[in-house]
Structures are given as C-alpha cells and as structure tokens.
Design an enzyme around this catalytic site. Structure first.
Site, PDB file in Angstrom:
ATOM      1  N   CYS A   1     -59.592 -17.124  48.820  1.00 36.38           N
ATOM      2  CA  CYS A   1     -60.481 -17.277  49.969  1.00 36.38           C
ATOM      3  C   CYS A   1     -61.404 -16.075  50.025  1.00 36.38           C
ATOM      4  CB  CYS A   1     -59.662 -17.387  51.262  1.00 36.38           C
ATOM      5  SG  CYS A   1     -60.634 -18.010  52.651  1.00 36.38           S
TER       6      CYS A   1
ATOM      7  N   CYS B   1     -64.775 -17.739  55.721  1.00 35.81           N
ATOM      8  CA  CYS B   1     -64.119 -18.073  54.458  1.00 35.81           C
ATOM      9  C   CYS B   1     -65.107 -18.419  53.343  1.00 35.81           C
ATOM     10  CB  CYS B   1     -63.125 -19.205  54.683  1.00 35.81           C
ATOM     11  SG  CYS B   1     -61.856 -18.754  55.886  1.00 35.81           S
TER      12      CYS B   1
ATOM     13  N   LYS C   1     -55.066 -28.006  56.484  1.00 37.26           N
ATOM     14  CA  LYS C   1     -55.003 -26.721  57.180  1.00 37.26           C
ATOM     15  C   LYS C   1     -55.804 -26.818  58.467  1.00 37.26           C
ATOM     16  CE  LYS C   1     -56.303 -21.865  56.723  1.00 37.26           C
ATOM     17  NZ  LYS C   1     -56.736 -20.802  55.804  1.00 37.26           N
TER      18      LYS C   1
ATOM     19  N   ARG D   1     -63.391 -20.917  63.054  1.00 40.72           N
ATOM     20  CA  ARG D   1     -63.299 -21.630  61.782  1.00 40.72           C
ATOM     21  C   ARG D   1     -63.285 -23.159  61.951  1.00 40.72           C
ATOM     22  NH1 ARG D   1     -62.427 -17.031  59.105  1.00 40.72           N
ATOM     23  NH2 ARG D   1     -60.438 -15.895  59.189  1.00 40.72           N
TER      24      ARG D   1
ATOM     25  N   GLU E   1     -57.580 -35.409  53.970  1.00 40.01           N
ATOM     26  CA  GLU E   1     -57.747 -34.149  53.223  1.00 40.01           C
ATOM     27  C   GLU E   1     -56.745 -34.091  52.059  1.00 40.01           C
ATOM     28  OE1 GLU E   1     -59.779 -31.643  53.230  1.00 40.01           O
ATOM     29  OE2 GLU E   1     -60.691 -31.410  55.201  1.00 40.01           O
TER      30      GLU E   1
ATOM     31  N   LYS F   1     -50.402 -26.933  56.921  1.00 38.04           N
ATOM     32  CA  LYS F   1     -50.374 -25.632  57.584  1.00 38.04           C
ATOM     33  C   LYS F   1     -51.035 -25.715  58.941  1.00 38.04           C
ATOM     34  CE  LYS F   1     -52.399 -21.116  57.102  1.00 38.04           C
ATOM     35  NZ  LYS F   1     -53.489 -20.382  56.531  1.00 38.04           N
TER      36      LYS F   1
HETATM   37  C1  PBG Z   1     -57.246 -17.293  54.622  1.00 38.81           C
HETATM   38  C2  PBG Z   1     -55.891 -17.572  55.164  1.00 38.81           C
HETATM   39  C3  PBG Z   1     -55.438 -17.529  56.484  1.00 38.81           C
HETATM   40  C4  PBG Z   1     -54.072 -17.775  56.443  1.00 38.81           C
HETATM   41  C5  PBG Z   1     -53.740 -17.991  55.114  1.00 38.81           C
HETATM   42  N1  PBG Z   1     -54.880 -17.885  54.337  1.00 38.81           N
HETATM   43  C6  PBG Z   1     -56.151 -17.186  57.741  1.00 38.81           C
HETATM   44  C7  PBG Z   1     -57.095 -18.104  58.369  1.00 38.81           C
HETATM   45  O1  PBG Z   1     -57.362 -19.199  57.894  1.00 38.81           O
HETATM   46  O2  PBG Z   1     -57.644 -17.670  59.384  1.00 38.81           O
HETATM   47  C8  PBG Z   1     -53.152 -17.782  57.645  1.00 38.81           C
HETATM   48  C9  PBG Z   1     -51.743 -17.477  57.346  1.00 38.81           C
HETATM   49  C10 PBG Z   1     -50.888 -17.149  58.507  1.00 38.81           C
HETATM   50  O3  PBG Z   1     -51.276 -17.196  59.684  1.00 38.81           O
HETATM   51  O4  PBG Z   1     -49.738 -16.791  58.237  1.00 38.81           O
HETATM   52  N2  PBG Z   1     -58.211 -18.232  54.917  1.00 38.81           N
END
Ligand code: PBG
Length: 328
Positions: free
Chosen positions: A121, A131, A196, A218, A234, A249
């Site tokens: 990322c 991102c 996600k 985001r 997705e 996630k």
């Molecule tokens: C990067 C990313 C994030 C997380 C994993 N990869 C942060 C986000 O999307 O803001 C979150 C992981 C966590 O909260 O443990 N994009």
C-alpha cells in the site's frame, strides 16, 4: 424437560468434563496465524505502540530476535509493514530496493525460514496518508496501479513469498499479477485484501503506522460495511483477477462475510483481526475487566469457525506461546 417426550434430549450429556473436548471441531493452530510486524526505518531499537499495548515498532536490528520468537512459537507467517524515514507524493519509499520493507524482508529471510507476506500500500509512504496517488483532491485509481506494480516487484525481489495489496484500488490484483509475471516472479502469491471495509477499527493501526489520511477519509475506496453484496463482489472480482488468497477485514464485524466467502468460493480465505479489535480486548484486560486468554481464544476460534483458513492477528505470538505452554 417437557413431559412425555422420549427419548429425552439432554444436551448436557456431552458437556461433561472429559467428553466436551470431543466436540471441539474447531481449534486455533499457530501455523494458521500471521503476525503483523511494523518495521521503522528511523529506529535503533524497538518502541512500544501506545495505542496497542504489547505491540512494538521494530528496528531492523531487532529482526533476528523477533525471528527467533516467531520460529519458536511456530506461527505461520509474518505480515510486514514499513514506516519509512521520508515520505513523498509518489510513495517512492515503498518500492526502493533498499526501502524499509525490502530490508525487513531480507532480514527475516536471512534469520528464519518463516513465510513472509508484505502489506502492499502507499498510505505509510505518502505525506497525505492516502493509499494511492492523489490528483485534484482524490485518489487516482489507474495512476496508483502503476505504482502498486512497482511495489509488488520490489517486494518479490526482496524475497517476499506473498504480496498483500491493501489499498482497495479497482483492478489492483490483475495489474500486480501482470507486473510480477512480467519480471519472472510467477511463484509470488497474492493475498488480496478483497473485502476491506472503511472501518473505525483501524484507528490504533494508523497511530502505529503513522498512516492517517491528512484530509478526507478512505470511503471512496474502502467498501461500505453496510453492503454485503459489495463484499462478495469484491471477492469475486479479485478471484477473477488472479488472487491466490482472499481476505475479509475487519474480522469480528464481518464474520458473516467470512462464512459466505468460504461457502461461495473455492479459494483460501483469510481474515484480519484488526488493531481496534486487538486494542479493545487488551484495554479491557489491562483494566481487569476481562479474562484476556479466554477472550482471545474465543475470538480466534470464532473466526476459524466462521470459515477462515488463516487469521492475521496481533495476538499471534501470545497465543502461539500459550499453546507451547509458555506463560506470557
Ligand atoms: C494499509 C492498511 C491498513 C490496515 C492494514 N493495511 C490501514 C487502513 O486501511 O487504514 C489496518 C490494519 C489494522 O487496523 O490492524 N492500507
């Protein structure tokens, strides 16, 4: 018991000590856990993460000791996140040959035989914390894909076994697969952060990784947690684009999506037990309000019971340690 009913259904027969373990069809195995590792280019020794008690930002010099611990516990893989010394608009710290993640991957590979996944990322590498590439106040999808391809190739070249794109750009899996294959990294797997959601539960992570967006949020790229169909679509698209493993996630607020993914698709499903989920349990335990070990075991078991094949979790080292009989 209701009168006249025969044979009596007595569920408690199977709950007696000595019998109940026969019904434990789900268990947590250390080898199915992935441990998130934050590596900070500016550090000389590890620093505790305030928002995640028990977790650290590591320096490169801490990697050998960490590898020893991960191997001793028998966890399945490390998931590496980098904090670069400097940030810029094209996130160049994410794809340099000697970027912090690339160095960390090489160090883990030199010091252990643990499988290594790399978060892919730009949010830790850009001053605005988004991102991807920002143009005219919003994230430019296709300009970002080009950078993701470079990041993937640099991570694979450093020795990553798995790259894990987490930026939620459309087409990211296909373009990363193409970039990897073009450079001969046909064996590098893609673990796609597929479903996600834009979640409040990433708060502690953003403090840990210094990746909070400096403007907006985001929600134009991470999905709407209120839409189950978006989660599934997705996942479906990522599989079509060549994802080897798909991920849901956060985990606890989307156990239904883990279950649906397991039932609908014939690919390995991962779940990310995120920072907010970790810190809630940890904070309650530190206040003496909850039994930490019991709560963590129950939480992880529930994610596997929902259908996950593997879980990314900050609890990984502790849990694996308990299973080896260590008191942590
Ligand atoms: C990067 C990313 C994030 C997380 C994993 N990869 C942060 C986000 O999307 O803001 C979150 C992981 C966590 O909260 O443990 N994009």
């Amino acid at each position: 018991m209701s009168a006249g009913q025969f044979p009596y259904v007595r569920m408690r027969r199977l709950r007696r000590e000595g019998i109940r373990q026969l019904l434990s069809s789900v268990s947590v195995r250390p080898s199915s856990l992935m441990y998130p590792v934050f590596v900070d280019e500016r550090l000389r020794e590890k620093q505790p993460i305030q928002s995640m008690p028990g977790q650290f930002r590591y320096s490169i010099g801490d990697i050998p000791a960490l590898c020893e611990e991960m191997e001793r516990c028998g966890i399945g893989a490390a998931m590496v996140f980098g904090l670069p010394e400097t940030k810029d608009d094209s996130g160049s710290g994410a794809y340099g040959k000697d970027g912090i993640v690339q160095k960390a991957v090489r160090a883990i590979k030199e010091n252990s035989s643990i499988a290594v996944a790399t978060d892919l990322c730009m949010c830790e590498y850009t001053p605005h914390g988004h991102c991807g590439i920002v143009k005219g106040g919003s994230v430019d999808n296709d300009a970002t894909l080009e950078i993701y391809g470079r990041i993937a190739v640099s991570q694979a070249a450093a020795g990553a076994d798995i790259v894990a794109p987490s930026g939620m750009m459309d087409g990211q899996v296909a373009s990363i697969r193409k970039a990897l294959d073009a450079e001969g990294f046909t064996d590098t797997a893609i673990l796609a952060y597929s479903a996600k959601a834009a979640s409040s539960f990433y708060g502690p992570f953003r403090e840990a990784a210094e990746s909070s967006p400096s403007f907006g949020d985001r929600r134009t790229y991470q999905l709407n947690f209120a839409s189950g169909t978006e989660h599934i679509r997705e996942i479906e698209l990522d599989i079509a684009e060549g994802a080897d493993i798909v991920m849901v996630k956060p985990a606890l607020t989307a156990l239904d999506m883990v279950r649906r993914a397991r039932e609908l698709f014939n690919v390995p499903v991962a779940a990310y037990n995120v920072s907010g989920e970790y810190s809630m349990v940890k904070a309650a335990a530190l206040n003496g309000w909850i039994d930490y070990r019991g709560a963590v075991t129950e939480i992880l078991t529930s994610i596997f019971r929902a259908g996950a094949d593997m879980v990314v979790t900050y609890h990984a080292l502790e849990v694996a340690g308990w299973m080896k009989g260590e008191v942590v």
